[in-house]
Design a protein around this motif. Sequence first.
Motif, mmCIF file in Angstrom:
data_model
loop_
_atom_site.group_PDB
_atom_site.id
_atom_site.type_symbol
_atom_site.label_atom_id
_atom_site.label_comp_id
_atom_site.label_asym_id
_atom_site.label_seq_id
_atom_site.Cartn_x
_atom_site.Cartn_y
_atom_site.Cartn_z
ATOM 1 N N VAL A 1 -69.757 90.248 57.892
ATOM 2 C CA VAL A 1 -70.106 91.627 58.239
ATOM 3 C C VAL A 1 -68.931 92.541 57.902
ATOM 4 O O VAL A 1 -67.776 92.210 58.177
ATOM 5 C CB VAL A 1 -70.449 91.740 59.743
ATOM 6 N N THR A 2 -69.231 93.706 57.314
ATOM 7 C CA THR A 2 -68.194 94.665 56.944
ATOM 8 C C THR A 2 -68.273 95.900 57.829
ATOM 9 O O THR A 2 -69.352 96.463 58.018
ATOM 10 C CB THR A 2 -68.355 95.091 55.472
ATOM 11 N N VAL A 3 -67.115 96.322 58.371
ATOM 12 C CA VAL A 3 -67.021 97.564 59.130
ATOM 13 C C VAL A 3 -66.695 98.683 58.147
ATOM 14 O O VAL A 3 -65.698 98.608 57.420
ATOM 15 C CB VAL A 3 -65.918 97.486 60.208
ATOM 16 N N THR A 4 -67.525 99.728 58.101
ATOM 17 C CA THR A 4 -67.301 100.812 57.140
ATOM 18 C C THR A 4 -66.769 102.087 57.778
ATOM 19 O O THR A 4 -66.134 102.899 57.121
ATOM 20 C CB THR A 4 -68.602 101.159 56.399
ATOM 21 N N ARG A 5 -67.060 102.312 59.072
ATOM 22 C CA ARG A 5 -66.576 103.517 59.735
ATOM 23 C C ARG A 5 -66.639 103.330 61.240
ATOM 24 O O ARG A 5 -67.316 102.419 61.739
ATOM 25 C CB ARG A 5 -67.359 104.757 59.305
ATOM 26 N N ILE A 6 -65.936 104.198 61.963
ATOM 27 C CA ILE A 6 -65.835 104.094 63.422
ATOM 28 C C ILE A 6 -66.038 105.469 64.035
ATOM 29 O O ILE A 6 -65.549 106.471 63.509
ATOM 30 C CB ILE A 6 -64.452 103.540 63.833
ATOM 31 N N GLU A 7 -66.770 105.517 65.145
ATOM 32 C CA GLU A 7 -66.927 106.754 65.911
ATOM 33 C C GLU A 7 -66.275 106.557 67.272
ATOM 34 O O GLU A 7 -66.480 105.541 67.932
ATOM 35 C CB GLU A 7 -68.403 107.092 66.108
ATOM 36 N N ARG B 1 -57.502 99.518 67.390
ATOM 37 C CA ARG B 1 -57.761 98.767 68.621
ATOM 38 C C ARG B 1 -58.996 99.339 69.318
ATOM 39 O O ARG B 1 -59.093 100.541 69.533
ATOM 40 C CB ARG B 1 -56.554 98.817 69.563
ATOM 41 N N LEU B 2 -59.904 98.463 69.641
ATOM 42 C CA LEU B 2 -61.204 98.894 70.146
ATOM 43 C C LEU B 2 -61.121 99.354 71.592
ATOM 44 O O LEU B 2 -60.384 98.798 72.408
ATOM 45 C CB LEU B 2 -62.209 97.745 70.042
ATOM 46 N N GLU B 3 -61.901 100.395 71.891
ATOM 47 C CA GLU B 3 -62.096 100.862 73.255
ATOM 48 C C GLU B 3 -63.577 100.778 73.590
ATOM 49 O O GLU B 3 -64.429 100.824 72.697
ATOM 50 C CB GLU B 3 -61.625 102.320 73.426
ATOM 51 N N ARG B 4 -63.873 100.674 74.880
ATOM 52 C CA ARG B 4 -65.277 100.645 75.295
ATOM 53 C C ARG B 4 -65.946 101.951 74.887
ATOM 54 O O ARG B 4 -65.434 103.035 75.132
ATOM 55 C CB ARG B 4 -65.385 100.466 76.811
ATOM 56 N N GLY B 5 -67.089 101.839 74.238
ATOM 57 C CA GLY B 5 -67.807 103.027 73.789
ATOM 58 C C GLY B 5 -67.601 103.358 72.333
ATOM 59 O O GLY B 5 -68.300 104.214 71.789
ATOM 60 N N ASP B 6 -66.630 102.692 71.655
ATOM 61 C CA ASP B 6 -66.491 102.886 70.207
ATOM 62 C C ASP B 6 -67.786 102.473 69.516
ATOM 63 O O ASP B 6 -68.442 101.508 69.921
ATOM 64 C CB ASP B 6 -65.341 102.038 69.656
ATOM 65 N N VAL B 7 -68.154 103.204 68.475
ATOM 66 C CA VAL B 7 -69.367 102.878 67.713
ATOM 67 C C VAL B 7 -68.947 102.488 66.300
ATOM 68 O O VAL B 7 -68.361 103.292 65.576
ATOM 69 C CB VAL B 7 -70.348 104.069 67.665
ATOM 70 N N LEU B 8 -69.239 101.251 65.910
ATOM 71 C CA LEU B 8 -68.882 100.747 64.593
ATOM 72 C C LEU B 8 -70.110 100.750 63.689
ATOM 73 O O LEU B 8 -71.196 100.340 64.107
ATOM 74 C CB LEU B 8 -68.337 99.310 64.680
ATOM 75 N N THR B 9 -69.949 101.227 62.467
ATOM 76 C CA THR B 9 -71.013 101.119 61.473
ATOM 77 C C THR B 9 -70.770 99.851 60.677
ATOM 78 O O THR B 9 -69.729 99.703 60.032
ATOM 79 C CB THR B 9 -71.035 102.335 60.539
ATOM 80 N N LEU B 10 -71.729 98.926 60.727
ATOM 81 C CA LEU B 10 -71.588 97.610 60.100
ATOM 82 C C LEU B 10 -72.606 97.455 58.981
ATOM 83 O O LEU B 10 -73.714 97.993 59.055
ATOM 84 C CB LEU B 10 -71.806 96.493 61.130
ATOM 85 N N VAL B 11 -72.224 96.704 57.937
ATOM 86 C CA VAL B 11 -73.129 96.420 56.824
ATOM 87 C C VAL B 11 -73.222 94.915 56.646
ATOM 88 O O VAL B 11 -72.209 94.226 56.528
ATOM 89 C CB VAL B 11 -72.634 97.076 55.521
#
Length: 532
Positions: free
Chosen positions: A303-309, A322-332
């Motif tokens: 799986v590839t991570v392309t962007r983060i919100e 570093r991930l925080e609770r509620g981060d939204v990752l766009t995966l392909v």
Amino acid sequence: MEGILGLLEEPLILLFAILFVGSAIGEIKIRGLSLGTSGVLLAAMIFGHFGYQVSPVIQQLGLGMFIVAVGLSAGPRFFRMMKTSGMVFGIIGLAITVIAAVTTIVVSKLFHLSPALSIGIMTGALTSTPGLAAALEATGDPLASVGYGIAYPFGVLAVVLFVQLLPRLLKVDLAEDLKKKSGPVRNDESPEVMTIEVTAPLINKRTLKELKFNRYHSVVISRVIRGDRNIIALNDTVILKGDRLVAVGLQKDLNMLCKDIGREVETNTENHDNVTLRKVTVDALELIGKTIKELQLRRTYGVTVTRIERGGFEFNQNPKWRLERGDVLTLVSSQDRLNDVEKLFSRKKLTITNIHILSLSLILLLGVLVGMVPIHLPGLGTITFGVAGGPLFLALIIGHFGKLGPIHARYYQPSNQVIRDIGLVLFLAGAGTTAGQGIVKVIQQEGFSLLIGGAIITIVPMLAGYLLARKWLRLSVIHSLGAICGGMTSTPGLGAANQLMDTEDPSIAYAAAYPFALISVAIASQVLVFFL
């Protein structure tokens, strides 16, 4: 019977009796609608009517705990949102106060009410104790307290019922509406998408790992299009001349890559290979604090991570993020692989609560002290932020940083929920007995016109605030309701809004609108004297 009533003279028995009866009332459902924690408020008003009174200290403690929990949960996103759309919540808070002031003038003239009584009704309709203090100082007339006591109960219940009933009447899907209205804010670090057709001979028959595209910094290859096939881009994927690479990254890096390996072509990601993208929210506690590189999503899951919100902002992917609770990752990737990763990010383990008593007590202590600091308004007198505003202000700052010296603010979500729920019911128990005491007698003496006037001053600003939020500012329903609760300074209303969805968004909107409303109500209470 007298023995039972005598037991209610004991402060703790009275408190727990109100909590028990109120919770039982709150669980009663009529066509799917229930009062929830506001049942405690209703029960407390009944007890208050018969002369029972919960200690003001209990009420203040509950309010402080609830507000601190709101501030800590909203803090991580509050200041980021204030840089973009956050100020609109402040506008709503100010607008509600202005509309309430204008409505008060109309009601006062219509029912021939005295200035003190009119201003008191307005502060009660907006459930603003600091506003009442300012009204008493400006008018010097105890009738302001009578007006406050008449309008306060309806002001509380009206906001709670409005928050609960509106989504049902509109038949709106709150989660879908929030998703449509709250798309990520793009900035200089937001990624772009470019499809590049490989024309350089040196690229032919080499793997992505061998090509070392990481030298282009922000660029990540999300998929490889070969003919009518879509191939998941992994380190061992072989690139052939004529392949089209779907690349995600910053524009300058994409331009450099395109110049080196080929030419830009139109992006078309439609395929029959089930290669798709999906947004996944980070929720698993064991993943919080880890970097994307440490998770090895590409190597382990394909799986590839392309962007983060984060916090409403969109960023380019970064292996060191570093991930925080509620981060939204766009995966392909393919559907089945994305399903596996989604389970990984949403997996929850049962954990004990991690309330840090030292931190909680210190935040409350410092917050109350901050709330006691007098703020001088030239020509209008002095106000304070009080037990609500002081702890809220401090908790937002500490929640934003996560840790300040010995103060730890990033509790697990269940811990924040415990603090918030206990604080809310304690506050409602105290506020309810205060509001219920003598309310029937006052109405009998002063007439129902006061009650009608208070209802008008509550309903008109609330409806106007909602129309402003939805029609003009185009906010989501959940953000609109949170902002209205802040504009009406309604803690019980926020409690009802928080029960609608498992999200901090109502608290964030409330926290942004509340300070504006708090100050503007106090100012309006003193300015209205000149117009009545």
